[in-house]
Design a protein around this motif. Structure first.
Motif, PDB file in Angstrom:
ATOM      1  N   VAL A 109      51.553  51.623  43.732  1.00 23.77           N
ATOM      2  CA  VAL A 109      50.385  51.600  42.846  1.00 23.77           C
ATOM      3  C   VAL A 109      50.245  50.224  42.211  1.00 23.77           C
ATOM      4  O   VAL A 109      49.134  49.713  42.044  1.00 23.77           O
ATOM      5  N   GLY A 110      51.369  49.603  41.875  1.00 21.16           N
ATOM      6  CA  GLY A 110      51.338  48.288  41.251  1.00 21.16           C
ATOM      7  C   GLY A 110      50.721  47.223  42.127  1.00 21.16           C
ATOM      8  O   GLY A 110      50.030  46.320  41.628  1.00 21.16           O
ATOM      9  N   LEU A 111      50.940  47.304  43.431  1.00 21.73           N
ATOM     10  CA  LEU A 111      50.329  46.328  44.341  1.00 21.73           C
ATOM     11  C   LEU A 111      48.811  46.426  44.316  1.00 21.73           C
ATOM     12  O   LEU A 111      48.103  45.404  44.276  1.00 21.73           O
ATOM     13  N   VAL A 112      48.296  47.639  44.338  1.00 18.21           N
ATOM     14  CA  VAL A 112      46.846  47.824  44.303  1.00 18.21           C
ATOM     15  C   VAL A 112      46.302  47.408  42.936  1.00 18.21           C
ATOM     16  O   VAL A 112      45.238  46.797  42.829  1.00 18.21           O
ATOM     17  N   HIS A 113      47.041  47.714  41.893  1.00 19.97           N
ATOM     18  CA  HIS A 113      46.682  47.297  40.534  1.00 19.97           C
ATOM     19  C   HIS A 113      46.565  45.778  40.463  1.00 19.97           C
ATOM     20  O   HIS A 113      45.577  45.234  39.933  1.00 19.97           O
ATOM     21  N   ALA A 114      47.554  45.067  41.005  1.00 22.07           N
ATOM     22  CA  ALA A 114      47.539  43.604  40.974  1.00 22.07           C
ATOM     23  C   ALA A 114      46.386  43.046  41.810  1.00 22.07           C
ATOM     24  O   ALA A 114      45.725  42.073  41.402  1.00 22.07           O
ATOM     25  N   SER A 115      46.134  43.641  42.968  1.00 17.22           N
ATOM     26  CA  SER A 115      45.046  43.168  43.826  1.00 17.22           C
ATOM     27  C   SER A 115      43.687  43.356  43.161  1.00 17.22           C
ATOM     28  O   SER A 115      42.812  42.482  43.218  1.00 17.22           O
ATOM     29  N   THR A 116      43.518  44.500  42.507  1.00 13.28           N
ATOM     30  CA  THR A 116      42.266  44.772  41.795  1.00 13.28           C
ATOM     31  C   THR A 116      42.067  43.776  40.660  1.00 13.28           C
ATOM     32  O   THR A 116      40.969  43.237  40.463  1.00 13.28           O
ATOM     33  N   ASN A 117      43.126  43.508  39.925  1.00 13.30           N
ATOM     34  CA  ASN A 117      43.029  42.556  38.823  1.00 13.30           C
ATOM     35  C   ASN A 117      42.740  41.143  39.328  1.00 13.30           C
ATOM     36  O   ASN A 117      42.005  40.387  38.679  1.00 13.30           O
ATOM     37  N   ALA A 118      43.318  40.792  40.471  1.00 10.78           N
ATOM     38  CA  ALA A 118      43.046  39.470  41.039  1.00 10.78           C
ATOM     39  C   ALA A 118      41.569  39.328  41.387  1.00 10.78           C
ATOM     40  O   ALA A 118      40.962  38.260  41.179  1.00 10.78           O
ATOM     41  N   LEU A 119      40.974  40.392  41.913  1.00 14.15           N
ATOM     42  CA  LEU A 119      39.542  40.352  42.227  1.00 14.15           C
ATOM     43  C   LEU A 119      38.717  40.236  40.949  1.00 14.15           C
ATOM     44  O   LEU A 119      37.747  39.472  40.895  1.00 14.15           O
ATOM     45  N   ALA A 120      39.100  40.966  39.912  1.00 16.83           N
ATOM     46  CA  ALA A 120      38.370  40.898  38.644  1.00 16.83           C
ATOM     47  C   ALA A 120      38.446  39.489  38.057  1.00 16.83           C
ATOM     48  O   ALA A 120      37.437  38.937  37.601  1.00 16.83           O
ATOM     49  N   VAL A 121      39.634  38.904  38.068  1.00 15.52           N
ATOM     50  CA  VAL A 121      39.800  37.549  37.539  1.00 15.52           C
ATOM     51  C   VAL A 121      38.974  36.555  38.345  1.00 15.52           C
ATOM     52  O   VAL A 121      38.393  35.611  37.785  1.00 15.52           O
ATOM     53  N   SER A 122      38.898  36.769  39.652  1.00 11.27           N
ATOM     54  CA  SER A 122      38.086  35.877  40.500  1.00 11.27           C
ATOM     55  C   SER A 122      36.619  35.949  40.101  1.00 11.27           C
ATOM     56  O   SER A 122      35.922  34.921  40.077  1.00 11.27           O
ATOM     57  N   CYS A 123      36.139  37.134  39.788  1.00 12.26           N
ATOM     58  CA  CYS A 123      34.746  37.279  39.350  1.00 12.26           C
ATOM     59  C   CYS A 123      34.505  36.529  38.043  1.00 12.26           C
ATOM     60  O   CYS A 123      33.507  35.809  37.891  1.00 12.26           O
ATOM     61  N   TYR A 124      35.414  36.676  37.115  1.00 17.43           N
ATOM     62  CA  TYR A 124      35.260  35.993  35.830  1.00 17.43           C
ATOM     63  C   TYR A 124      35.373  34.473  35.989  1.00 17.43           C
ATOM     64  O   TYR A 124      34.650  33.711  35.348  1.00 17.43           O
ATOM     65  N   ALA A 125      36.302  34.035  36.843  1.00 16.26           N
ATOM     66  CA  ALA A 125      36.449  32.595  37.073  1.00 16.26           C
ATOM     67  C   ALA A 125      35.184  32.013  37.712  1.00 16.26           C
ATOM     68  O   ALA A 125      34.738  30.915  37.355  1.00 16.26           O
ATOM     69  N   ALA A 126      34.597  32.770  38.648  1.00 18.06           N
ATOM     70  CA  ALA A 126      33.354  32.314  39.279  1.00 18.06           C
ATOM     71  C   ALA A 126      32.210  32.265  38.265  1.00 18.06           C
ATOM     72  O   ALA A 126      31.374  31.352  38.286  1.00 18.06           O
ATOM     73  N   ALA A 127      32.192  33.247  37.348  1.00 17.79           N
ATOM     74  CA  ALA A 127      31.171  33.258  36.305  1.00 17.79           C
ATOM     75  C   ALA A 127      31.304  32.029  35.415  1.00 17.79           C
ATOM     76  O   ALA A 127      30.311  31.372  35.060  1.00 17.79           O
ATOM     77  N   LEU A 128      32.522  31.689  35.053  1.00 15.37           N
ATOM     78  CA  LEU A 128      32.751  30.522  34.204  1.00 15.37           C
ATOM     79  C   LEU A 128      32.385  29.237  34.935  1.00 15.37           C
ATOM     80  O   LEU A 128      31.802  28.312  34.344  1.00 15.37           O
TER      81      LEU A 128
END
Length: 287
Positions: A109-128
């Motif tokens: 579960v932690g691997l999927v959790h980390a992958s999901t968070n990485a995608l979320a951070v990528s969205c925020y980084a792209a927004a910035l």
């Protein structure tokens, strides 16, 4: 099928074991310095560090998305995104440290959790990045990041509350152990220098005899409930410690306090006495 049934299926997804096996030694090599590892686990805090950092990181990012959603001032949202991204490396590092000492179902579960968070951070980084260049689309990326981060948060909650990663697995010992003195048998029957498992009432305990001194702790590692009686005793005299056989947490024998993680909570301690050659114990009050 309920959404959380899908998360339960992740716990049994053995296909995730292969990437976990590849990532785990990399994380463990990066955490060779035990001081760094203990800091990331939160030994100094007496509480897992990752959840505390998540509140700051995720709170900043989701607050930014809420401002974008209601049409608030862009500079406030941008500042919060920048704050969340600055906090992300330390938050992720603490999460990976905890993940590296988790059970297989937790790691899946932690691997999927980390992958999901990485995608979320990528969205925020792209927004910035878009906002820094005066381009449009930052607001939509911020909202997309919030949606993905929400899914990641659900997985993180499942890890914490359903799979009990980071929970104190010895917390209820003081409630379950009898309050009065309990017999553990003849002192002469306790082998010297070798940990043994006994039962105080219905609570398993770790017993170590060193001459006339007897140390008794709950036989349950607070990290993930490993049996301390199966662990190694290291150090001498006032520095004697027991090492959990599962993930290497170390606890002082004289008071049960954590010396090294991944555990962050102490092991419940028992007071001892010898009456007519019989060893008796009772749960010690909290320090």
């Amino acid at each position: 099928m309920q959404p959380f049934d899908q998360i339960d299926r992740l716990e049994r997804a053995e296909a995730l074991d292969r990437p976990a096996a590849a990532i785990r030694p990399v994380v463990q090599r990066l955490l060779r310095d035990r001081r760094v590892k203990d800091a990331l686990h939160g030994v100094w805090l007496g509480h897992p560090l990752h959840p505390a950092l998540v509140h700051l990181t995720l709170g900043s990012l989701l607050s930014a998305s809420l401002i974008d959603l209601v049409g608030g001032k862009r500079r406030y949202s941008t500042g919060l995104i920048a704050t969340g991204l600055l906090l992300t490396p330390s938050t992720a590092a603490a999460g990976w440290a905890d993940w590296s000492a988790a059970h297989p179902d937790q790691q899946r579960v932690g691997l999927v959790h980390a992958s999901t968070n990485a995608l979320a951070v990528s969205c925020y980084a792209a927004a910035l990045w878009k906002r820094a260049r005066g381009r449009r689309g930052g607001r939509l990326l911020s909202l997309a990041g919030a949606a993905v981060a929400g899914a990641g948060a659900a997985l993180g909650g499942h890890l914490s509350y359903h799979l009990a990663l980071g929970a104190n697995h010895a917390d209820r010992v003081s409630d379950l152990a009898p309050q009065g003195w309990q017999p553990l048998g003849a002192l002469s029957e306790v082998a010297e220098g070798t940990p043994v498992r006994r039962t105080a009432g219905e609570v398993p305990v770790f017993v170590l005899r060193r001459g006339e001194q007897v140390d008794v702790l709950a036989d349950r590692c607070p990290h993930l409930a490993g049996p301390l009686s199966g662990g190694e005793v290291v150090g001498t005299d006032g520095n004697a410690r027991v090492v959990c056989p599962w993930h290497g947490s170390e606890f002082r024998l004289d008071d049960g306090h954590v010396v090294h993680g991944p555990a962050t909570s102490p092991v419940p301690r028992f007071e001892t006495r010898v009456v007519s050659g019989k060893l008796e114990v009772r749960i010690a009050p909290p320090d």
